[in-house]
Design an enzyme around this catalytic site. Structure first.
Site, PDB file in Angstrom:
ATOM      1  N   LYS A 170       0.882  -1.180   0.000  1.00 42.66           N
ATOM      2  CA  LYS A 170       0.000   0.000   0.000  1.00 42.66           C
ATOM      3  C   LYS A 170       0.917   1.226   0.000  1.00 42.66           C
ATOM      4  O   LYS A 170       1.530   1.552   1.017  1.00 42.66           O
ATOM      5  CB  LYS A 170      -0.884  -0.058   1.240  1.00 42.66           C
ATOM      6  CG  LYS A 170      -1.394   1.269   1.768  1.00 42.66           C
ATOM      7  CD  LYS A 170      -2.473   1.894   0.927  1.00 42.66           C
ATOM      8  CE  LYS A 170      -2.910   3.215   1.567  1.00 42.66           C
ATOM      9  NZ  LYS A 170      -1.992   4.332   1.256  1.00 42.66           N
ATOM     10  N   GLU A 245       9.035   0.897  11.002  1.00 49.27           N
ATOM     11  CA  GLU A 245      10.047   1.940  10.740  1.00 49.27           C
ATOM     12  C   GLU A 245       9.323   3.274  10.875  1.00 49.27           C
ATOM     13  O   GLU A 245       8.572   3.662   9.988  1.00 49.27           O
ATOM     14  CB  GLU A 245      10.606   1.799   9.316  1.00 49.27           C
ATOM     15  CG  GLU A 245      11.283   0.476   9.036  1.00 49.27           C
ATOM     16  CD  GLU A 245      12.688   0.404   9.606  1.00 49.27           C
ATOM     17  OE1 GLU A 245      13.094   1.292  10.376  1.00 49.27           O
ATOM     18  OE2 GLU A 245      13.383  -0.570   9.283  1.00 49.27           O
ATOM     19  N   CYS A 279      13.003  10.417   7.358  1.00 50.25           N
ATOM     20  CA  CYS A 279      12.897   9.894   8.725  1.00 50.25           C
ATOM     21  C   CYS A 279      14.224  10.033   9.452  1.00 50.25           C
ATOM     22  O   CYS A 279      14.273  10.282  10.640  1.00 50.25           O
ATOM     23  CB  CYS A 279      12.459   8.437   8.678  1.00 50.25           C
ATOM     24  SG  CYS A 279      13.525   7.445   7.637  1.00 50.25           S
ATOM     25  N   GLU A 377       9.100  15.301  15.740  1.00 54.13           N
ATOM     26  CA  GLU A 377       9.561  15.266  14.358  1.00 54.13           C
ATOM     27  C   GLU A 377       8.835  16.346  13.552  1.00 54.13           C
ATOM     28  O   GLU A 377       7.619  16.282  13.368  1.00 54.13           O
ATOM     29  CB  GLU A 377       9.250  13.887  13.778  1.00 54.13           C
ATOM     30  CG  GLU A 377       9.854  13.673  12.432  1.00 54.13           C
ATOM     31  CD  GLU A 377       9.524  12.293  11.887  1.00 54.13           C
ATOM     32  OE1 GLU A 377       8.376  11.844  12.032  1.00 54.13           O
ATOM     33  OE2 GLU A 377      10.429  11.670  11.310  1.00 54.13           O
TER      34      GLU A 377
HETATM   35  P1  NAD Z   1       1.615   8.131   7.871  1.00 55.05           P
HETATM   36  O1  NAD Z   1       1.757   7.326   9.109  1.00 55.05           O
HETATM   37  O2  NAD Z   1       0.589   9.193   7.822  1.00 55.05           O
HETATM   38  O3  NAD Z   1       1.316   7.188   6.625  1.00 55.05           O
HETATM   39  C1  NAD Z   1       2.133   6.095   6.303  1.00 55.05           C
HETATM   40  C2  NAD Z   1       1.321   5.080   5.556  1.00 55.05           C
HETATM   41  O4  NAD Z   1       0.305   4.570   6.432  1.00 55.05           O
HETATM   42  C3  NAD Z   1       0.588   5.630   4.323  1.00 55.05           C
HETATM   43  O5  NAD Z   1       0.633   4.669   3.294  1.00 55.05           O
HETATM   44  C4  NAD Z   1      -0.832   5.804   4.839  1.00 55.05           C
HETATM   45  O6  NAD Z   1      -1.784   5.727   3.814  1.00 55.05           O
HETATM   46  C5  NAD Z   1      -0.945   4.617   5.771  1.00 55.05           C
HETATM   47  N1  NAD Z   1      -2.004   4.738   6.787  1.00 55.05           N
HETATM   48  C6  NAD Z   1      -2.557   5.873   7.301  1.00 55.05           C
HETATM   49  N2  NAD Z   1      -3.513   5.551   8.193  1.00 55.05           N
HETATM   50  C7  NAD Z   1      -3.562   4.203   8.260  1.00 55.05           C
HETATM   51  C8  NAD Z   1      -4.323   3.282   9.023  1.00 55.05           C
HETATM   52  N3  NAD Z   1      -5.271   3.678   9.878  1.00 55.05           N
HETATM   53  N4  NAD Z   1      -4.087   1.959   8.860  1.00 55.05           N
HETATM   54  C9  NAD Z   1      -3.133   1.521   7.999  1.00 55.05           C
HETATM   55  N5  NAD Z   1      -2.387   2.354   7.237  1.00 55.05           N
HETATM   56  C10 NAD Z   1      -2.591   3.683   7.376  1.00 55.05           C
HETATM   57  O7  NAD Z   1       3.064   8.685   7.587  1.00 55.05           O
HETATM   58  P2  NAD Z   1       3.482   9.691   6.444  1.00 55.05           P
HETATM   59  O8  NAD Z   1       3.019  11.037   6.853  1.00 55.05           O
HETATM   60  O9  NAD Z   1       3.090   9.132   5.128  1.00 55.05           O
HETATM   61  O10 NAD Z   1       5.075   9.593   6.515  1.00 55.05           O
HETATM   62  C11 NAD Z   1       5.828  10.371   7.353  1.00 55.05           C
HETATM   63  C12 NAD Z   1       6.339   9.540   8.504  1.00 55.05           C
HETATM   64  O11 NAD Z   1       7.009   8.379   8.035  1.00 55.05           O
HETATM   65  C13 NAD Z   1       7.364  10.294   9.304  1.00 55.05           C
HETATM   66  O12 NAD Z   1       7.098  10.120  10.666  1.00 55.05           O
HETATM   67  C14 NAD Z   1       8.676   9.616   8.928  1.00 55.05           C
HETATM   68  O13 NAD Z   1       9.664   9.719   9.888  1.00 55.05           O
HETATM   69  C15 NAD Z   1       8.243   8.223   8.724  1.00 55.05           C
HETATM   70  N6  NAD Z   1       9.216   7.499   7.893  1.00 55.05           N
HETATM   71  C16 NAD Z   1       9.999   6.552   8.492  1.00 55.05           C
HETATM   72  C17 NAD Z   1      10.953   5.866   7.750  1.00 55.05           C
HETATM   73  C18 NAD Z   1      11.825   4.816   8.391  1.00 55.05           C
HETATM   74  O14 NAD Z   1      12.365   3.994   7.677  1.00 55.05           O
HETATM   75  N7  NAD Z   1      11.985   4.818   9.694  1.00 55.05           N
HETATM   76  C19 NAD Z   1      11.096   6.132   6.388  1.00 55.05           C
HETATM   77  C20 NAD Z   1      10.270   7.092   5.806  1.00 55.05           C
HETATM   78  C21 NAD Z   1       9.327   7.777   6.584  1.00 55.05           C
END
Ligand code: NAD
Length: 475
Positions: A170, A245, A279, A377
């Protein structure tokens, strides 16, 4: 642009509903995206369930060949993938090209190493033959963020499929296009239809349906700590393992004997890459009081010289991914109750950038470690600094958030570097640098609220297989 529909069982799956996707550089529509619900997710998971046993039965060499072919196809389509990625995310084109190069490397790395990945024999004595076997989980559900869509999809798909899993991915709501292109390349390279499926849609619908699906046996999640908690709950309900992650608030610790020119260059890059939406961004500077002023001066000059523009113009910095993200950054910067604003602090005033979600590189000097801008963050080009006087204080400051993804130590003293590396609570520690190429080969993941489990490197293969122990009596 064509509507970006899910890719299921090797073909496009049209959804009844769609949602619009906006260009972060202009605010104008980029095209519609298929809004998968529980039915489409179920179709993708069932296609994966049909395809996975034969894929797992192929030899590692056969799977490895297919994966290395995917790497070659990613190279072939590198420019096209980079342009799609740059448009979807807003990131500068040259950074998107690097992402495509790293994506190809994921497929080659896992395609190569899986051929030498196996269990072990346990010497219990002449009457017993005991050994371990590494088995795939079956169907892996992978939910990823919008900041590095192509890299995140590649690291999930390559590692999971190498060891015989099928994957339903997804992508993030805002950035589905390169994941779909990648899934098509997997099919072109010879992965049987169903081994890789991509369900586009909204997190609370498609993401939640994938996390809750009873046939998904392992969940990988890359995203915010808040959503990670929801996914972990869904996994716990069905007792399936997860690799989470999550976010980060990583610190550069700069000691008095550091090479300041080099540190200034790398700190700048580690923060400003992808407009701070990384991240592992180095978003805190813990700096010895004696070198604070010269280092901050160097950083201010670098930040002020940064150029901004749409991703395809390939300046230093693109826009943030959305107006919502821009408002989030504004909230942290304008809400900061401490620190001196040395550069940036708002969106650029250039007319030609109007309509885009830009934010100027920002440095807040001497911020109280308890201020939200220093603890949480921000996910934008915002650096906070904390001065220190002794090593103990430096470690306490660096470890002083709920996160623990990366850390860096800047010193010429080797013993001190190792001492600090041991004391820092982070999944990766770099000395006199930050990152190493794409980091494909290096186990990656967090401690604390940055998550648990490891992706990348051989550690990902351990996470994506379960160990079976077989004991045979020989007498
Ligand atoms: P997010 O948590 O809003 O979304 C991440 C994913 O989860 C998206 O695909 C979203 O559609 C999905 N999602 C949202 N609600 C959901 C639910 N209820 N159930 C299942 N899936 C759901 O995060 P974002 O805003 O897309 O990304 C930013 C965050 O990601 C930051 O905190 C960043 O640090 C983190 N990040 C971490 C890494 C790592 O490897 N540690 C890498 C990249 C980004």
């Amino acid at each position: 642009m064509d509507t970006a529909y899910p890719f299921v069982a090797g073909a496009v799956l049209r959804t009844a509903r769609t949602y619009p996707n906006l260009d972060p550089a202009t605010g104008r529509p980029l095209g519609d995206v298929g809004r998968a619900g529980a039915d489409e997710v179920d179709a993708a998971v069932r296609a994966a369930a049909s395809a996975q046993p034969a894929w797992a039965a192929a030899t590692p060499e056969q799977r490895g060949r297919v994966l290395t072919r995917v790497g070659d196809l990613v190279d072939r389509d590198r420019e096209q993938l980079a342009r799609l990625e740059s448009q979807d995310t807003g990131k500068p084109l040259s950074q998107a090209r690097t992402d495509a190069t790293v994506a190809a490397r994921y497929f080659r790395f896992y395609g190569h190493v899986v051929d030498a990945y196996h269990g072990s024999q346990i010497p219990l004595g002449p009457d017993v033959h005991a050994y371990t076997v590494r088995e795939p989980y079956g169907i892996v559900g992978s939910i990823v963020a919008w900041n590095y869509p192509l890299q995140l999809a590649s690291r999930a798909l390559a590692a999971a499929t190498a060891v015989g899993n099928a994957v339903v991915l997804k992508p993030a709501d805002e950035t589905p296009r390169t994941a779909l292109a990648l899934a098509r390349l997997c099919t072109e390279a010879g992965m049987p239809p169903g081994v890789v499926g991509v369900v586009t849609g909204l997190g609370a619908e498609a993401g939640a349906a994938l996390a809750a699906h009873p046939l998904v046996a392992h969940l990988g999640f890359v995203g915010s700590t808040e959503t990670g908690r929801l996914v972990a709950h869904a996994a716990a309900d069905r007792v399936v393992p997860t690799v989470l992650e999550l976010g980060g608030k990583s610190a550069h610790v700069v000691l008095a004997d550091a090479d300041l020119d080099r540190a200034a260059e790398v700190v700048t890059r580690s923060l400003l890459q992808n407009a701070g939406q990384t991240c592992s961004a180095g978003s805190r500077l813990v700096v010895h009081e004696s070198v604070r002023e010269p280092l901050v001066d160097r950083l201010v000059r670098r930040f002020a010289a940064t150029t901004l523009g749409p991703g395809l113009e390939d300046r230093d910095l693109g826009p943030l991914v959305s107006p919502r993200q821009q408002e989030r950054v504004r909230g942290y910067v304008e809400g900061a109750a401490s620190g001196v604003l040395r550069v940036g602090g708002g969106p650029p005033q250039e007319d030609r950038l109007g309509g885009g979600s830009y934010w100027l590189p920002t440095l807040l000097d001497g911020v109280d470690p308890d201020d939200p801008v220093a603890r949480e963050e921000v996910f934008g080009p915002v650096l906070v600094t904390h001065p220190f006087v002794d090593e103990e204080e430096a470690v306490a400051l660096a470890n002083g958030t709920d996160y623990g993804l990366l850390a860096a130590v800047w010193t010429r003293d080797v013993a001190r570097a190792h001492r600090m590396a041991s004391a820092l609570e982070a999944g990766q520690v770099f000395v006199n640098g930050y990152g190493a190429g794409g980091g494909v080969e290096l186990p990656f993941g967090g401690v604390g609220r940055s998550g648990h489990g490891r992706e990348k490197g051989l550690a990902a293969l351990d996470a994506l297989t379960r160990v079976k122990t077989v004991v045979v009596r020989l007498d």
